[in-house]
Motif scaffolding. Sequence first.
Motif, PDB file in Angstrom:
ATOM      1  N   SER A   1      -6.916  10.980 -11.016  1.00 41.29           N
ATOM      2  CA  SER A   1      -5.492  11.328 -11.080  1.00 41.29           C
ATOM      3  C   SER A   1      -5.022  11.321 -12.540  1.00 41.29           C
ATOM      4  O   SER A   1      -5.748  10.888 -13.425  1.00 41.29           O
ATOM      5  N   PRO A   2      -3.796  11.798 -12.760  1.00 45.63           N
ATOM      6  CA  PRO A   2      -3.221  11.632 -14.103  1.00 45.63           C
ATOM      7  C   PRO A   2      -3.052  10.146 -14.410  1.00 45.63           C
ATOM      8  O   PRO A   2      -2.886   9.334 -13.513  1.00 45.63           O
TER       9      PRO A   2
ATOM     10  N   TYR B   1       0.845  -1.194   0.000  1.00 38.24           N
ATOM     11  CA  TYR B   1       0.000   0.000   0.000  1.00 38.24           C
ATOM     12  C   TYR B   1       0.880   1.244   0.000  1.00 38.24           C
ATOM     13  O   TYR B   1       0.714   2.158  -0.803  1.00 38.24           O
TER      14      TYR B   1
ATOM     15  N   THR C   1      -5.186   1.312   8.925  1.00 38.34           N
ATOM     16  CA  THR C   1      -5.262   2.062   7.667  1.00 38.34           C
ATOM     17  C   THR C   1      -6.600   1.830   6.967  1.00 38.34           C
ATOM     18  O   THR C   1      -7.259   2.780   6.535  1.00 38.34           O
TER      19      THR C   1
ATOM     20  N   ASN D   1       2.908   9.942  -4.214  1.00 39.30           N
ATOM     21  CA  ASN D   1       3.597  10.284  -5.457  1.00 39.30           C
ATOM     22  C   ASN D   1       2.667  10.803  -6.541  1.00 39.30           C
ATOM     23  O   ASN D   1       3.106  11.184  -7.624  1.00 39.30           O
TER      24      ASN D   1
ATOM     25  N   LYS E   1       4.027   1.427  -0.820  1.00 38.67           N
ATOM     26  CA  LYS E   1       4.838   1.451  -2.031  1.00 38.67           C
ATOM     27  C   LYS E   1       4.033   1.996  -3.214  1.00 38.67           C
ATOM     28  O   LYS E   1       4.533   2.780  -4.019  1.00 38.67           O
ATOM     29  N   SER E   2       2.763   1.571  -3.280  1.00 40.32           N
ATOM     30  CA  SER E   2       1.947   1.961  -4.436  1.00 40.32           C
ATOM     31  C   SER E   2       1.723   3.464  -4.503  1.00 40.32           C
ATOM     32  O   SER E   2       1.517   4.021  -5.572  1.00 40.32           O
ATOM     33  N   ILE E   3       1.766   4.148  -3.361  1.00 39.92           N
ATOM     34  CA  ILE E   3       1.561   5.602  -3.381  1.00 39.92           C
ATOM     35  C   ILE E   3       2.848   6.353  -3.052  1.00 39.92           C
ATOM     36  O   ILE E   3       2.857   7.586  -2.985  1.00 39.92           O
ATOM     37  N   GLY E   4       3.932   5.611  -2.835  1.00 42.73           N
ATOM     38  CA  GLY E   4       5.242   6.257  -2.675  1.00 42.73           C
ATOM     39  C   GLY E   4       5.438   7.012  -1.377  1.00 42.73           C
ATOM     40  O   GLY E   4       6.070   8.059  -1.371  1.00 42.73           O
ATOM     41  N   VAL E   5       4.900   6.494  -0.268  1.00 43.61           N
ATOM     42  CA  VAL E   5       5.160   7.164   1.014  1.00 43.61           C
ATOM     43  C   VAL E   5       5.902   6.219   1.962  1.00 43.61           C
ATOM     44  O   VAL E   5       5.755   5.004   1.877  1.00 43.61           O
ATOM     45  N   LYS E   6       6.687   6.839   2.840  1.00 42.35           N
ATOM     46  CA  LYS E   6       7.480   6.037   3.771  1.00 42.35           C
ATOM     47  C   LYS E   6       6.672   5.641   4.995  1.00 42.35           C
ATOM     48  O   LYS E   6       6.872   4.599   5.593  1.00 42.35           O
ATOM     49  N   GLU E   7       5.765   6.544   5.384  1.00 41.29           N
ATOM     50  CA  GLU E   7       4.927   6.268   6.555  1.00 41.29           C
ATOM     51  C   GLU E   7       3.504   6.714   6.298  1.00 41.29           C
ATOM     52  O   GLU E   7       3.273   7.689   5.589  1.00 41.29           O
ATOM     53  N   LEU E   8       2.586   6.024   6.937  1.00 42.44           N
ATOM     54  CA  LEU E   8       1.188   6.436   6.835  1.00 42.44           C
ATOM     55  C   LEU E   8       0.844   7.260   8.071  1.00 42.44           C
ATOM     56  O   LEU E   8       1.583   7.292   9.049  1.00 42.44           O
ATOM     57  N   ALA E   9      -0.283   7.941   8.002  1.00 40.71           N
ATOM     58  CA  ALA E   9      -0.709   8.750   9.139  1.00 40.71           C
ATOM     59  C   ALA E   9      -2.226   8.733   9.177  1.00 40.71           C
ATOM     60  O   ALA E   9      -2.871   8.527   8.150  1.00 40.71           O
ATOM     61  N   GLY E  10      -2.777   8.934  10.359  1.00 39.99           N
ATOM     62  CA  GLY E  10      -4.226   8.967  10.451  1.00 39.99           C
ATOM     63  C   GLY E  10      -4.685   8.869  11.885  1.00 39.99           C
ATOM     64  O   GLY E  10      -3.869   8.931  12.825  1.00 39.99           O
TER      65      GLY E  10
ATOM     66  N   GLY F   1      -7.510  -0.575  -7.416  1.00 38.03           N
ATOM     67  CA  GLY F   1      -6.874   0.540  -6.705  1.00 38.03           C
ATOM     68  C   GLY F   1      -5.831   1.253  -7.546  1.00 38.03           C
ATOM     69  O   GLY F   1      -5.579   2.438  -7.360  1.00 38.03           O
TER      70      GLY F   1
ATOM     71  N   GLY G   1      -7.826  10.203   5.229  1.00 37.94           N
ATOM     72  CA  GLY G   1      -7.837   9.737   6.613  1.00 37.94           C
ATOM     73  C   GLY G   1      -6.742   8.722   6.874  1.00 37.94           C
ATOM     74  O   GLY G   1      -6.342   8.516   8.014  1.00 37.94           O
ATOM     75  N   ALA G   2      -6.239   8.082   5.775  1.00 40.38           N
ATOM     76  CA  ALA G   2      -5.237   7.016   5.956  1.00 40.38           C
ATOM     77  C   ALA G   2      -3.860   7.430   5.459  1.00 40.38           C
ATOM     78  O   ALA G   2      -2.880   6.769   5.748  1.00 40.38           O
TER      79      ALA G   2
END
Lengths: 457, 457
Positions: A427-428, A271, A288, B208, A273-282, A421, B218-219
């Motif tokens: 998005s582009p 998850y 998540t 990204n 990796k697919s959006i390119g973030v190191k950590e999630l937040a919420g 997903g 939220g996530a």
Amino acid sequence: MKEINEYVEAHKQRFLDELFELIRIPSISSLPEHKDDMYKAAEKWKEFLLAAGADKAEVMKTDGNPVTYGEKIIDPKAPTVLVYGHMDVMPVDPLELWNTDPFDPVVKDKKIWARGADDDKGQSFMHAKAFEYLVQSGKLRCNVKFLIEGEEEIGSPNLPKFCKKNKKLLKTDVILVSDTSMIAPDVPSITTGLRGLAYWQVEITGPNVDLHSGIYGGAVANPINVLAKMIAQTLDDEGRILIPGFYDDVVEVSKEERSLMAKAPFSLQEYKKSIGVKELAGEKGYTTNERAGIRPSFDVCGIWGGYTGEGAKTILPSKAYAKISTRLVPNQDYTKIEKLFAEYFESIAPKSVDVKVAYLHGGPSYVCPIDLPAYKAAEKAYTDVYGKQPVPVRSGGSIPIIAAFEEILGVKSVLMGFGLGSDAIHSPNENYPLEQFYNGIRTIPLFYNYFAEEAKK
Amino acid sequence: MKEINEYVEAHKQRFLDELFELIRIPSISSLPEHKDDMYKAAEKWKEFLLAAGADKAEVMKTDGNPVTYGEKIIDPKAPTVLVYGHMDVMPVDPLELWNTDPFDPVVKDKKIWARGADDDKGQSFMHAKAFEYLVQSGKLRCNVKFLIEGEEEIGSPNLPKFCKKNKKLLKTDVILVSDTSMIAPDVPSITTGLRGLAYWQVEITGPNVDLHSGIYGGAVANPINVLAKMIAQTLDDEGRILIPGFYDDVVEVSKEERSLMAKAPFSLQEYKKSIGVKELAGEKGYTTNERAGIRPSFDVCGIWGGYTGEGAKTILPSKAYAKISTRLVPNQDYTKIEKLFAEYFESIAPKSVDVKVAYLHGGPSYVCPIDLPAYKAAEKAYTDVYGKQPVPVRSGGSIPIIAAFEEILGVKSVLMGFGLGSDAIHSPNENYPLEQFYNGIRTIPLFYNYFAEEAKK
């Protein structure tokens, strides 16, 4: 199954060609310059429905963009299915991030690449082709109605009124919608819950003109500084929304349901990796999937103000703006939230600025019971095509009109989504895998068969 | 006095016509597409200086935009005055707020309306005409050097190096600058202090790509939500800047000096009215003038990110940006502040986003002692023309190069400003009252006379 597979195989290229005609119409509902395109898209849908075998189809006026309505009534005693979809799409900016023209669809890597490839031109068009097959093969056992609208992406502001006016015309036993996603190509799922939405634009005005930040800086309230602080005051460090009363009507999901949800296959690593973030937040205390599915959220969707060009301009700006949205969960009333946010945001503004809060759109949340006959029919249809029973999931997205249908027409909707997903909707480089497109066309006729059986019980 | 008044009267229209030629060149230093205009403006200045009576004038290279240098040496033993000004101007957006074309100057209501009318084309051009008068009338008693640069509005990044290289050429007893304001047309004042500046651009990156705010909201950390919170964490509710160490080198102004400053005529009511705000805001414990003059400030000059078009787009954006500046007071080192902010802003970023802080430009603060001979000369010149002794004031604006001059050339600058607070410099509808323009041309020759006398003492 064999027959539908053969039909899809024989008409594969034609299905794509027809879909592409629809995609090439840049029907962006949020931009007034595309008004004409909305009419073109509606006429195209009328053409599709008549060609597929509808008894009648027409472009009907609403107070906003037109809808296309079509129907085939085989027997007044047969169960009726109303297919809902939308012909409008999201804006395409930032255009420079697209690898191809968003309105010139191409097939590459076994996917269709274009704005609307999935959401919702690709997904709604599957219904036209499934219907075509049932008519052509003489196997249609339900009455079918189509309602394809042109304002879903701006919150369907005029469709509820249209539904109230046309209750008889739209009378149905169930509403069938393909505008959601499945977990993965090999993990079919059906969305059983949708979050609601409320969306505002705020405008903060300080001085009546951009000021020199050296001469006035420190002595005059800066509307961007102020807006940032107001946004920060709306969400705490643990992801809780600070608008008084915001959580009052939120029904906590039971431990049992949360542990069932937790069994859906999900990789945090993939998850991220697919959006390119190191950590999630919420929100603290939730996973998540729970944060995105069963909890409300608060997002600034856009912000602007002051100097945004190249280099440095030393101004204290006159204005700052933001587009702000909240996602709502079942039992939260979006019309109540609309007011709570506006009141709160106005109340926290210092007197050194003026604040305007404009409500842009919103919609309620929705829940589909998994013992509904139509849900059972959908479950069986997916199982036949995908070889696995679909998982019921709560999704974070909103389709505001779904809850309105329930209120006005008194019927539930079944959300037979075939998106993924990775489709990058909104998005582009939006895309839709060909396999999902064709599997949708294979699955939908089975739904009609099972629903006709379920309805007889 | 009589003679200069007659000269101004006789050449009024020509002075304007010549200034307008300069204003029509859109020499915006922060926009690369105006590179050629910087050269055009430099050539125009060369033309002006030669026509006014300079022995020589030339366009000289720097590592950035060119400067125009000109001189008239009457006697190696006479005192030397170096006139500093800038030919570059600020960007003009938002263009729709201008009542006239910013680069097509017009005279209306006894004011010149155009970008650069005051800052600094109008004000620097007064020096060319005062010099012309002194040469024409044979009354020039000082050597005069002109240094007109093209990068003041972007922080004069290349002028210090140019000054170091050309120390001999620029040798002078004092630097004379008209790039500041007076309190009011009937309240002459001379700026004796300038705030320093540090300016950054920050970029916050979350996912990204722009995500669907329903599916991910939220996530996943929203970079606009995060940026707003980070800005809010940099300034407290009492207007204090929260960057650790930020105030360490600030020297508190004495009670005595603060009470002297408080005697300058000032109407809070008119101040608020002139900028259209109901209430002012700023650091607790200081007056409005103190906040703008002797205290540091923190302003977000611009912010952008996500969807900023018409209507509602439900995204969780990938990026958010801001242009952030601080104004600094004497004894604060802008190179130290540059690092303190970057370290702080990076330290408060949550791990769910990436943050980039780019330093754009900055400059030190400056103080001019009121017992300086050149200050005394300026004081007398104003008194002759305006009939009142000018008030020494601390201004909030920055002219980064002024402190660099002191460091490199070892001389003080006298800031003989003729602008007004209502001139809307850096804003739409910049303007410059004709009376201030002509009074400047009347006052400057008197400065040269008094300075020649003071220098003899």
